[in-house]
Write a protein that holds these residues in place. Sequence first.
Motif, PDB file in Angstrom:
ATOM      1  N   TYR A   1       4.342   3.274  -7.217  1.00  0.00           N
ATOM      2  CA  TYR A   1       4.120   2.187  -6.264  1.00  0.00           C
ATOM      3  C   TYR A   1       2.784   2.358  -5.544  1.00  0.00           C
ATOM      4  CZ  TYR A   1       9.125   2.540  -7.049  1.00  0.00           C
ATOM      5  OH  TYR A   1      10.357   2.659  -7.647  1.00  0.00           O
ATOM      6  N   GLY A   2       2.230   1.246  -5.123  1.00  0.00           N
ATOM      7  CA  GLY A   2       1.023   1.281  -4.313  1.00  0.00           C
ATOM      8  C   GLY A   2      -0.240   1.670  -5.043  1.00  0.00           C
ATOM      9  N   LYS A   3      -0.223   1.703  -6.360  1.00  0.00           N
ATOM     10  CA  LYS A   3      -1.383   2.171  -7.114  1.00  0.00           C
ATOM     11  C   LYS A   3      -2.553   1.190  -7.054  1.00  0.00           C
ATOM     12  CE  LYS A   3       0.775   5.878  -8.336  1.00  0.00           C
ATOM     13  NZ  LYS A   3       0.468   7.147  -7.652  1.00  0.00           N
ATOM     14  N   ASP A   4      -2.275  -0.101  -6.904  1.00  0.00           N
ATOM     15  CA  ASP A   4      -3.350  -1.084  -6.852  1.00  0.00           C
ATOM     16  C   ASP A   4      -4.117  -1.035  -5.535  1.00  0.00           C
ATOM     17  OD1 ASP A   4      -2.917  -2.141  -9.398  1.00  0.00           O
ATOM     18  OD2 ASP A   4      -1.321  -3.457  -8.677  1.00  0.00           O
ATOM     19  N   GLU A   5      -3.546  -0.359  -4.541  1.00  0.00           N
ATOM     20  CA  GLU A   5      -4.175  -0.297  -3.219  1.00  0.00           C
ATOM     21  C   GLU A   5      -4.369   1.142  -2.777  1.00  0.00           C
ATOM     22  OE1 GLU A   5      -5.462  -2.865  -1.758  1.00  0.00           O
ATOM     23  OE2 GLU A   5      -4.739  -4.139  -3.382  1.00  0.00           O
ATOM     24  N   ALA A   6      -4.812   1.981  -3.702  1.00  0.00           N
ATOM     25  CA  ALA A   6      -4.946   3.411  -3.412  1.00  0.00           C
ATOM     26  C   ALA A   6      -6.006   3.697  -2.355  1.00  0.00           C
ATOM     27  CB  ALA A   6      -5.272   4.170  -4.700  1.00  0.00           C
ATOM     28  N   THR A   7      -6.971   2.786  -2.187  1.00  0.00           N
ATOM     29  CA  THR A   7      -8.043   3.020  -1.208  1.00  0.00           C
ATOM     30  C   THR A   7      -7.707   2.480   0.185  1.00  0.00           C
ATOM     31  OG1 THR A   7      -9.132   0.940  -1.845  1.00  0.00           O
ATOM     32  CG2 THR A   7      -9.792   2.935  -3.031  1.00  0.00           C
ATOM     33  N   MET A   8      -6.529   1.939   0.349  1.00  0.00           N
ATOM     34  CA  MET A   8      -6.115   1.390   1.638  1.00  0.00           C
ATOM     35  C   MET A   8      -6.051   2.497   2.696  1.00  0.00           C
ATOM     36  SD  MET A   8      -4.919  -1.327   3.315  1.00  0.00           S
ATOM     37  CE  MET A   8      -4.459  -2.441   1.977  1.00  0.00           C
ATOM     38  N   PRO A   9      -6.549   2.253   3.917  1.00  0.00           N
ATOM     39  CA  PRO A   9      -6.392   3.249   4.991  1.00  0.00           C
ATOM     40  C   PRO A   9      -4.915   3.603   5.177  1.00  0.00           C
ATOM     41  CG  PRO A   9      -7.888   1.507   5.662  1.00  0.00           C
ATOM     42  CD  PRO A   9      -7.284   1.063   4.364  1.00  0.00           C
ATOM     43  N   LYS A  10      -4.650   4.803   5.593  1.00  0.00           N
ATOM     44  CA  LYS A  10      -3.271   5.273   5.718  1.00  0.00           C
ATOM     45  C   LYS A  10      -2.675   5.032   7.096  1.00  0.00           C
ATOM     46  CE  LYS A  10      -3.629   6.796   1.534  1.00  0.00           C
ATOM     47  NZ  LYS A  10      -3.038   5.999   0.421  1.00  0.00           N
ATOM     48  N   GLU A  11      -3.528   4.869   8.113  1.00  0.00           N
ATOM     49  CA  GLU A  11      -3.023   4.683   9.470  1.00  0.00           C
ATOM     50  C   GLU A  11      -2.977   3.201   9.806  1.00  0.00           C
ATOM     51  OE1 GLU A  11      -7.289   4.258   9.749  1.00  0.00           O
ATOM     52  OE2 GLU A  11      -5.993   5.702   8.726  1.00  0.00           O
TER      53      GLU A  11
ATOM     54  N   SER B   1       0.797  -1.223   0.000  1.00  0.00           N
ATOM     55  CA  SER B   1       0.000   0.000   0.000  1.00  0.00           C
ATOM     56  C   SER B   1       0.831   1.277   0.000  1.00  0.00           C
ATOM     57  CB  SER B   1      -0.942   0.009   1.207  1.00  0.00           C
ATOM     58  OG  SER B   1      -0.203   0.055   2.429  1.00  0.00           O
ATOM     59  N   SER B   2       2.088   1.195   0.383  1.00  0.00           N
ATOM     60  CA  SER B   2       2.918   2.398   0.453  1.00  0.00           C
ATOM     61  C   SER B   2       3.231   2.919  -0.950  1.00  0.00           C
ATOM     62  CB  SER B   2       4.220   2.109   1.199  1.00  0.00           C
ATOM     63  OG  SER B   2       5.028   3.269   1.242  1.00  0.00           O
ATOM     64  N   GLU B   3       3.004   4.215  -1.158  1.00  0.00           N
ATOM     65  CA  GLU B   3       3.298   4.841  -2.448  1.00  0.00           C
ATOM     66  C   GLU B   3       4.695   5.450  -2.476  1.00  0.00           C
ATOM     67  OE1 GLU B   3       0.203   7.550  -3.563  1.00  0.00           O
ATOM     68  OE2 GLU B   3      -1.392   6.147  -2.997  1.00  0.00           O
ATOM     69  N   GLU B   4       5.348   5.500  -1.319  1.00  0.00           N
ATOM     70  CA  GLU B   4       6.714   6.033  -1.227  1.00  0.00           C
ATOM     71  C   GLU B   4       7.577   4.982  -0.530  1.00  0.00           C
ATOM     72  OE1 GLU B   4       6.065  10.733  -0.535  1.00  0.00           O
ATOM     73  OE2 GLU B   4       5.025   9.443   0.891  1.00  0.00           O
ATOM     74  N   ILE B   5       8.205   4.138  -1.330  1.00  0.00           N
ATOM     75  CA  ILE B   5       8.971   3.012  -0.788  1.00  0.00           C
ATOM     76  C   ILE B   5      10.350   3.475  -0.339  1.00  0.00           C
ATOM     77  CG2 ILE B   5       9.802   0.671  -1.212  1.00  0.00           C
ATOM     78  CD1 ILE B   5       6.824   0.887  -1.461  1.00  0.00           C
ATOM     79  N   SER B   6      10.669   3.178   0.898  1.00  0.00           N
ATOM     80  CA  SER B   6      12.002   3.447   1.429  1.00  0.00           C
ATOM     81  C   SER B   6      12.354   2.350   2.410  1.00  0.00           C
ATOM     82  CB  SER B   6      12.047   4.813   2.107  1.00  0.00           C
ATOM     83  OG  SER B   6      13.376   5.157   2.466  1.00  0.00           O
ATOM     84  N   TRP B   7      13.544   2.407   2.972  1.00  0.00           N
ATOM     85  CA  TRP B   7      14.036   1.325   3.825  1.00  0.00           C
ATOM     86  C   TRP B   7      13.088   1.012   4.979  1.00  0.00           C
ATOM     87  CZ3 TRP B   7      15.096   2.063   9.025  1.00  0.00           C
ATOM     88  CH2 TRP B   7      15.148   3.388   9.460  1.00  0.00           C
ATOM     89  N   ILE B   8      12.430   2.027   5.518  1.00  0.00           N
ATOM     90  CA  ILE B   8      11.558   1.820   6.680  1.00  0.00           C
ATOM     91  C   ILE B   8      10.222   1.204   6.283  1.00  0.00           C
ATOM     92  CG2 ILE B   8      10.372   4.052   6.714  1.00  0.00           C
ATOM     93  CD1 ILE B   8      11.043   4.070   9.806  1.00  0.00           C
ATOM     94  N   SER B   9       9.971   1.080   4.971  1.00  0.00           N
ATOM     95  CA  SER B   9       8.754   0.411   4.500  1.00  0.00           C
ATOM     96  C   SER B   9       8.834  -1.100   4.692  1.00  0.00           C
ATOM     97  CB  SER B   9       8.532   0.705   3.009  1.00  0.00           C
ATOM     98  OG  SER B   9       8.536   2.086   2.732  1.00  0.00           O
ATOM     99  N   ALA B  10      10.020  -1.600   4.996  1.00  0.00           N
ATOM    100  CA  ALA B  10      10.247  -3.051   5.045  1.00  0.00           C
ATOM    101  C   ALA B  10       9.395  -3.769   6.075  1.00  0.00           C
ATOM    102  CB  ALA B  10      11.728  -3.330   5.325  1.00  0.00           C
ATOM    103  N   ALA B  11       8.987  -3.074   7.127  1.00  0.00           N
ATOM    104  CA  ALA B  11       8.266  -3.740   8.222  1.00  0.00           C
ATOM    105  C   ALA B  11       6.751  -3.657   8.082  1.00  0.00           C
ATOM    106  CB  ALA B  11       8.682  -3.141   9.565  1.00  0.00           C
ATOM    107  N   ARG B  12       6.252  -3.061   7.017  1.00  0.00           N
ATOM    108  CA  ARG B  12       4.800  -2.890   6.875  1.00  0.00           C
ATOM    109  C   ARG B  12       4.154  -4.219   6.478  1.00  0.00           C
ATOM    110  NH1 ARG B  12       1.444   1.913   3.828  1.00  0.00           N
ATOM    111  NH2 ARG B  12       3.034   3.180   4.842  1.00  0.00           N
ATOM    112  N   PHE B  13       3.832  -5.028   7.470  1.00  0.00           N
ATOM    113  CA  PHE B  13       3.215  -6.334   7.243  1.00  0.00           C
ATOM    114  C   PHE B  13       2.063  -6.544   8.217  1.00  0.00           C
ATOM    115  CE2 PHE B  13       7.241  -7.456   5.150  1.00  0.00           C
ATOM    116  CZ  PHE B  13       6.753  -8.155   4.045  1.00  0.00           C
ATOM    117  N   HIS B  14       0.995  -7.128   7.713  1.00  0.00           N
ATOM    118  CA  HIS B  14      -0.126  -7.506   8.577  1.00  0.00           C
ATOM    119  C   HIS B  14       0.275  -8.715   9.418  1.00  0.00           C
ATOM    120  CE1 HIS B  14      -4.132  -8.876   9.809  1.00  0.00           C
ATOM    121  NE2 HIS B  14      -4.518  -7.631   9.597  1.00  0.00           N
ATOM    122  N   PRO B  15      -0.169  -8.810  10.673  1.00  0.00           N
ATOM    123  CA  PRO B  15       0.181  -9.957  11.524  1.00  0.00           C
ATOM    124  C   PRO B  15      -0.137 -11.314  10.900  1.00  0.00           C
ATOM    125  CG  PRO B  15      -0.817  -8.239  12.853  1.00  0.00           C
ATOM    126  CD  PRO B  15      -0.934  -7.789  11.423  1.00  0.00           C
TER     127      PRO B  15
END
Length: 275
Positions: free
Chosen positions: A254-264, A141-155
């Motif tokens: 990046y993240g265009k397929d999930e543009a409606t994903m909540p941001k928080e 879902s992230s449209e700005e990929i950087s090193w800290i994006s690596a941990a964005r995973f659902h449990p």
Amino acid sequence: MSSLPMQVALMLGETIEKVIPVTFMLAVVFTVLEYFWACNPGPAWWRKREIVTDICYWFFVPVFARTMRIGLLIVTAGTVFNIHDADELIAFYDNGHGPLSQLPLWAQGVLFLVAADFMLYWLHRLFHDGGFWKYHAIHHSSEEISWISAARFHPVNLMLGTIGVDVVLLMAGISPNVMIWVGPFTTFHSAFVHANLNWTFGPFRYVLATPVFHRWHHTALEEGGDTNFAGTFPIWDLLFGTFRMPKGELPQDYGKDEATMPKEIAGQLAYPFRH
């Protein structure tokens, strides 16, 4: 406070204590690298629109992963091997067990990396299919990929992915001592492949996953989002026909397929259960 809650609290505190210096080190390293070798122009990582969300994941995931990994190892040892005593559990896992534990530690480490990456390749493909995508979509879902994006995973993604694979390999007999160096490697490499870097490693792009290799995976499906599933070794994508690194071209959106994903983070954690 009883003994068990105290132990859990101490474990969580120890985990956060380890994450903080690693985070500062990675922040310094990738701030410098992304400044000189950025793949895509844009604001620095700390000025990302969803930086608070990524920071929350960055600290939540290690705590969740360590807690669930230990819990699953205890449950599976009791179920499969009928081991329930605390001292027996420690002795059982301490240096591994069975034939695999007899291998030199370096060989166990290499086996762990290769076997884990092979299993995660296929699990990754599974998460891109059907009902599992809603859990993995958080990572995309992230449209700005950087090193800290690596941990964005659902449990759920973590449980059926990295955590589950770790438990399977440790249950198979590999010593947890391999994590002394496998753990730091995977942490750094995961941050590395998500970094905003234009590195391809030239002919070595077939040997080790690079930022450009993985950034193609974060593009829209028609551009490359259904390719480059390997986390560490691109050989799996080469063998199974999912490798993509167009010569002289860099991924852009990046993240265009999930543009409606909540941001928080709260909305993202709830997202799969609402769809």
